[in-house]
Design a protein around this motif. Structure first.
Motif, short mmCIF file in Angstrom:
data_model
loop_
_atom_site.label_atom_id
_atom_site.label_comp_id
_atom_site.label_asym_id
_atom_site.label_seq_id
_atom_site.Cartn_x
_atom_site.Cartn_y
_atom_site.Cartn_z
N THR A 1 -40.65 15.55 20.81
CA THR A 1 -40.65 14.10 20.67
C THR A 1 -40.73 13.39 22.00
O THR A 1 -41.48 12.42 22.16
N LYS A 2 -39.96 13.86 22.98
CA LYS A 2 -39.91 13.19 24.28
C LYS A 2 -39.63 14.19 25.39
O LYS A 2 -39.17 15.31 25.15
N LYS B 1 -43.56 10.76 26.44
CA LYS B 1 -43.68 11.37 25.13
C LYS B 1 -43.63 12.89 25.27
O LYS B 1 -43.81 13.45 26.36
N THR C 1 -35.39 18.20 17.59
CA THR C 1 -36.56 18.00 16.75
C THR C 1 -36.91 19.29 16.02
O THR C 1 -37.22 19.30 14.83
N ASN D 1 -36.70 17.75 12.13
CA ASN D 1 -37.83 17.69 11.19
C ASN D 1 -37.47 18.31 9.84
O ASN D 1 -37.95 17.89 8.80
N HIS E 1 -37.16 3.01 6.50
CA HIS E 1 -38.41 3.73 6.74
C HIS E 1 -39.51 3.29 5.77
O HIS E 1 -39.24 2.92 4.63
N ALA F 1 -42.36 15.58 14.96
CA ALA F 1 -41.64 14.46 15.55
C ALA F 1 -41.53 13.30 14.56
O ALA F 1 -40.50 12.62 14.50
N TYR F 2 -42.59 13.09 13.79
CA TYR F 2 -42.55 12.04 12.76
C TYR F 2 -41.46 12.33 11.75
O TYR F 2 -40.66 11.45 11.40
N ASP G 1 -37.90 11.85 13.09
CA ASP G 1 -37.49 10.46 13.27
C ASP G 1 -36.64 9.97 12.09
O ASP G 1 -35.84 9.05 12.23
N HIS G 2 -36.80 10.60 10.94
CA HIS G 2 -36.05 10.19 9.76
C HIS G 2 -34.62 10.73 9.75
O HIS G 2 -33.77 10.27 8.99
N GLU H 1 -32.23 10.56 11.94
CA GLU H 1 -31.18 9.67 12.45
C GLU H 1 -30.44 8.97 11.31
O GLU H 1 -29.25 8.67 11.41
#
Length: 287
Positions: free
Chosen positions: A10-11, A31, A120, A150, A177, A196-197, A200-201, A203
């Motif tokens: 992710t970063k 990124k 991630t 993920n 979301h 990564a997408y 993000d969920h 969290e």
């Protein structure tokens, strides 16, 4: 100038220190540069886009890059080649992210430990005090990565669409979301970094940990990771080898991890949210 990088999918966090171990510029963030899933052209673009990196590039003498996707030679050597093209005066060392977790978590260089990454993605290795050993080859986020960001993101989305979420959690998740089916499929199947997408969920879980549904979801994931990964090292665990954890998922799931550890009989060691902080200490002590 020494540049130390903790590179996730992710970063990436970059910290520059001088020979005395003093940080020379503010932490730089870009990124993710996972060479196993991010195309060479995109990696170059991300690096070039960082004005802060470009400003210090010629002053860097050593680059220590610890990254997701760097566990096999082809992607590791690709990323090393790219980094060498920007940091032309530097010796570049690229290692898989597991080494970052090991060096950040252990209490001394020769300490034996089982070290887990729950960010991630997820991974688990045994460090014998000198060398790193992995008994499971990673097959990436589609087939593995239990208890990772993920993994949990995928479970949340699945439970939403299978109507398995309690109503209050379902409403809150939809508010946070974009759950349009076409939008999700576009990001999962057409974009370059679906792990990564999905992550993000995740969290969302830690904002709603009071929910029995969320607590059960986290515990189930940690139990699966323990069965499939940590218990690969049964003999080492029987000898009292501690299990350390690195990454944001692990950091925020400490309660559930400790509960599962009691269930499976292994000893929990340190929790490190951001390995980059421990890496700085490691390299300062080994300059």
């Amino acid at each position: 100038m020494i540049l130390i990088t903790d590179g996730g999918s992710t970063k990436c966090d970059w910290i520059a220190i001088d020979k005395d171990g003093k940080q020379t510029v503010d932490k730089i963030r870009t990124k993710g540069l996972n060479p196993a899933i991010v195309a060479e052209k995109k990696i170059n673009k991300i690096i070039r886009k960082s004005k802060e990196l470009m400003e210090i590039a010629e002053d860097v003498t050593h680059v220590y890059f610890y990254g997701a996707g760097c566990g096999t030679d082809k992607p590791r050597l690709l990323l090393q080649f790219i980094l060498e093209s920007y940091f032309v005066n530097a010796v570049v060392e690229v290692r898989e992210d597991t080494y970052a977790a090991v060096r950040a978590c252990i209490n001394s260089n020769d300490e034996a430990a089982v070290v887990c990454i729950l960010g991630t993605g997820s991974n688990c290795s045994y460090y014998d005090g000198a060398n790193l050993h992995q008994r499971v080859s990673s097959l990436g986020f589609i087939l593995m990565d239990d208890a990772s960001g993920n993994y949990f993101g995928k479970q949340l989305i699945r439970d939403y669409f299978f109507n398995k979420m309690p109503d209050t959690i379902r409403v809150a998740f939809a508010h946070k979301h974009n759950l349009d089916a076409d939008y999700i499929k576009f990001n999962v199947y057409k974009q370059t970094n679906p792990s990564a997408y999905l992550a993000d969920h995740a969290e969302f879980m830690f904002i709603n940990k009071d929910s029995e549904y969320i607590s059960t979801l986290i515990t189930k994931g940690i139990r699966l990771f323990s069965e499939n990964m940590i218990l690969q090292y049964k003999e080492e665990l029987k000898a009292g080898t501690p299990v350390h954890f690195a990454g944001s998922i692990a950091y925020f799931a400490q309660k559930e991890i400790k509960e599962v550890a009691k269930e499976f009989g292994f000893k929990v060691g340190n929790f490190i949210r951001r390995p980059i902080e421990g890496l700085v200490s490691y390299h300062v002590n080994n300059l």
